[in-house]
Design a protein around this motif. Sequence first.
Motif, short mmCIF file in Angstrom:
data_model
loop_
_atom_site.label_atom_id
_atom_site.label_comp_id
_atom_site.label_asym_id
_atom_site.label_seq_id
_atom_site.Cartn_x
_atom_site.Cartn_y
_atom_site.Cartn_z
N LYS A 63 0.80 -1.03 0.07
CA LYS A 63 -0.04 -0.03 -0.07
C LYS A 63 1.04 1.33 0.06
CE LYS A 63 -4.20 -1.44 2.13
NZ LYS A 63 -5.06 -1.55 3.20
N GLY A 64 0.56 2.16 -0.81
CA GLY A 64 1.37 3.68 -0.87
C GLY A 64 2.26 3.58 -2.00
N ARG A 65 2.83 2.25 -2.17
CA ARG A 65 3.90 2.03 -3.17
C ARG A 65 3.32 1.48 -4.50
NH1 ARG A 65 7.53 -1.41 -2.28
NH2 ARG A 65 6.31 -3.04 -1.04
N VAL A 66 2.19 0.90 -4.54
CA VAL A 66 2.07 0.19 -5.88
C VAL A 66 0.31 0.60 -6.43
CG1 VAL A 66 0.85 -1.94 -6.53
CG2 VAL A 66 3.18 -1.85 -5.46
N THR A 67 0.17 1.00 -7.49
CA THR A 67 -0.99 1.27 -8.22
C THR A 67 -1.50 0.12 -9.13
OG1 THR A 67 -0.41 3.48 -7.65
CG2 THR A 67 -2.55 2.91 -9.07
N ILE A 68 -2.82 -0.22 -9.20
CA ILE A 68 -3.19 -0.98 -10.12
C ILE A 68 -4.36 -0.28 -11.22
CG2 ILE A 68 -5.02 -2.02 -8.77
CD1 ILE A 68 -4.58 -4.81 -10.18
N SER A 69 -4.21 -0.63 -12.38
CA SER A 69 -4.97 0.12 -12.94
C SER A 69 -5.47 -0.56 -14.47
CB SER A 69 -4.50 1.55 -13.78
OG SER A 69 -3.22 1.27 -14.49
N ARG A 70 -6.59 -0.45 -14.99
CA ARG A 70 -7.14 -1.16 -16.13
C ARG A 70 -7.52 -0.44 -16.95
NH1 ARG A 70 -11.45 -5.19 -13.60
NH2 ARG A 70 -11.82 -5.61 -15.78
N ASP A 71 -7.49 -1.07 -18.43
CA ASP A 71 -8.09 -0.21 -19.65
C ASP A 71 -8.95 -1.38 -20.18
OD1 ASP A 71 -8.75 0.81 -21.81
OD2 ASP A 71 -6.82 1.76 -22.08
N ASN A 72 -10.21 -1.12 -19.86
CA ASN A 72 -11.31 -1.94 -20.39
C ASN A 72 -11.40 -1.95 -21.95
OD1 ASN A 72 -11.82 -3.21 -17.89
ND2 ASN A 72 -13.78 -1.73 -17.47
N ALA A 73 -10.92 -0.84 -22.59
CA ALA A 73 -10.92 -0.68 -23.98
C ALA A 73 -9.82 -1.49 -24.65
CB ALA A 73 -10.89 0.74 -24.14
N LYS A 74 -8.89 -1.65 -23.92
CA LYS A 74 -7.57 -2.41 -24.48
C LYS A 74 -7.50 -3.63 -24.19
CE LYS A 74 -5.02 2.02 -25.50
NZ LYS A 74 -3.91 2.69 -25.23
N ASN A 75 -8.33 -4.25 -22.98
CA ASN A 75 -8.11 -5.53 -22.28
C ASN A 75 -6.80 -5.41 -21.55
OD1 ASN A 75 -10.76 -5.92 -23.29
ND2 ASN A 75 -10.15 -7.68 -24.53
N THR A 76 -6.15 -4.62 -20.86
CA THR A 76 -4.92 -4.54 -20.20
C THR A 76 -5.45 -4.20 -18.76
OG1 THR A 76 -4.51 -2.15 -20.83
CG2 THR A 76 -3.86 -3.98 -22.22
N VAL A 77 -4.22 -5.01 -17.98
CA VAL A 77 -4.18 -4.37 -16.54
C VAL A 77 -2.84 -4.06 -16.26
CG1 VAL A 77 -4.11 -6.84 -15.81
CG2 VAL A 77 -4.97 -4.92 -14.32
N SER A 78 -2.45 -3.04 -15.53
CA SER A 78 -1.11 -2.77 -15.41
C SER A 78 -0.92 -2.60 -13.69
CB SER A 78 -0.97 -1.41 -16.02
OG SER A 78 -0.84 -1.41 -17.37
N LEU A 79 0.33 -2.74 -13.55
CA LEU A 79 0.84 -2.54 -11.83
C LEU A 79 1.93 -1.73 -11.99
CD1 LEU A 79 -0.03 -3.71 -9.19
CD2 LEU A 79 2.01 -5.44 -9.57
N GLN A 80 1.84 -0.35 -11.61
CA GLN A 80 2.89 0.49 -11.19
C GLN A 80 3.34 0.38 -9.79
OE1 GLN A 80 4.46 2.68 -13.38
NE2 GLN A 80 5.97 2.79 -11.67
N MET A 81 4.88 -0.08 -9.71
CA MET A 81 5.46 -0.31 -8.51
C MET A 81 6.62 0.62 -8.35
SD MET A 81 5.54 -4.59 -8.39
CE MET A 81 6.67 -4.61 -9.61
N ASN A 82 6.38 1.12 -7.08
CA ASN A 82 7.55 2.15 -6.86
C ASN A 82 8.15 1.83 -5.54
OD1 ASN A 82 6.63 3.72 -9.10
ND2 ASN A 82 4.95 4.78 -7.84
N SER A 83 9.14 2.56 -5.38
CA SER A 83 10.03 2.44 -3.91
C SER A 83 10.07 0.82 -3.73
CB SER A 83 9.31 2.97 -2.86
OG SER A 83 8.99 4.29 -3.24
N LEU A 84 10.80 0.14 -4.64
CA LEU A 84 10.69 -1.25 -4.50
C LEU A 84 11.69 -1.54 -3.63
CD1 LEU A 84 10.23 -2.21 -8.23
CD2 LEU A 84 8.84 -3.09 -6.41
N LYS A 85 11.28 -2.63 -2.95
CA LYS A 85 12.14 -3.18 -1.80
C LYS A 85 12.81 -4.66 -2.38
CE LYS A 85 9.30 -0.92 1.56
NZ LYS A 85 8.52 -1.37 2.65
#
Length: 114
Positions: A63-85
């Motif tokens: 929490k606070g480091r990762v963001t999930i997002s989806r694009d229903n038009a492109k059938n994609t889901v992404s995971l942006q990961m920051n401050s990786l450990k």
Amino acid sequence: VQLQASGGGLVQPGGSLRLSCAASGIRFYEYVMAWYRQAPGKKRELVARSAGNTNTEYADSVKGRVTISRDNAKNTVSLQMNSLKPEDTAVYYCNAQYYTVNYWGQGTQVTVSS
């Protein structure tokens, strides 16, 4: 049905990575999309889940480091990961779920190391 994950790699602690998953063969908008991960010797665990871009859930450890997002038009889901450990090191899997139906992608390796 195919879930094609990409974007893994080697990154230094504190760095960022963006994982992407392209889905085909499903009515994407109907599915809850999620990212799981499995580290060596550990059970597979939920990282983040999206039933819609405003309906998301995250593991406490990201929490606070990762963001999930989806694009229903492109059938994609992404995971942006920051401050990786280093403890984020794992194989990351894309998952699509519709009631009792579950599909898994092939996994992409994320290694956080200096």
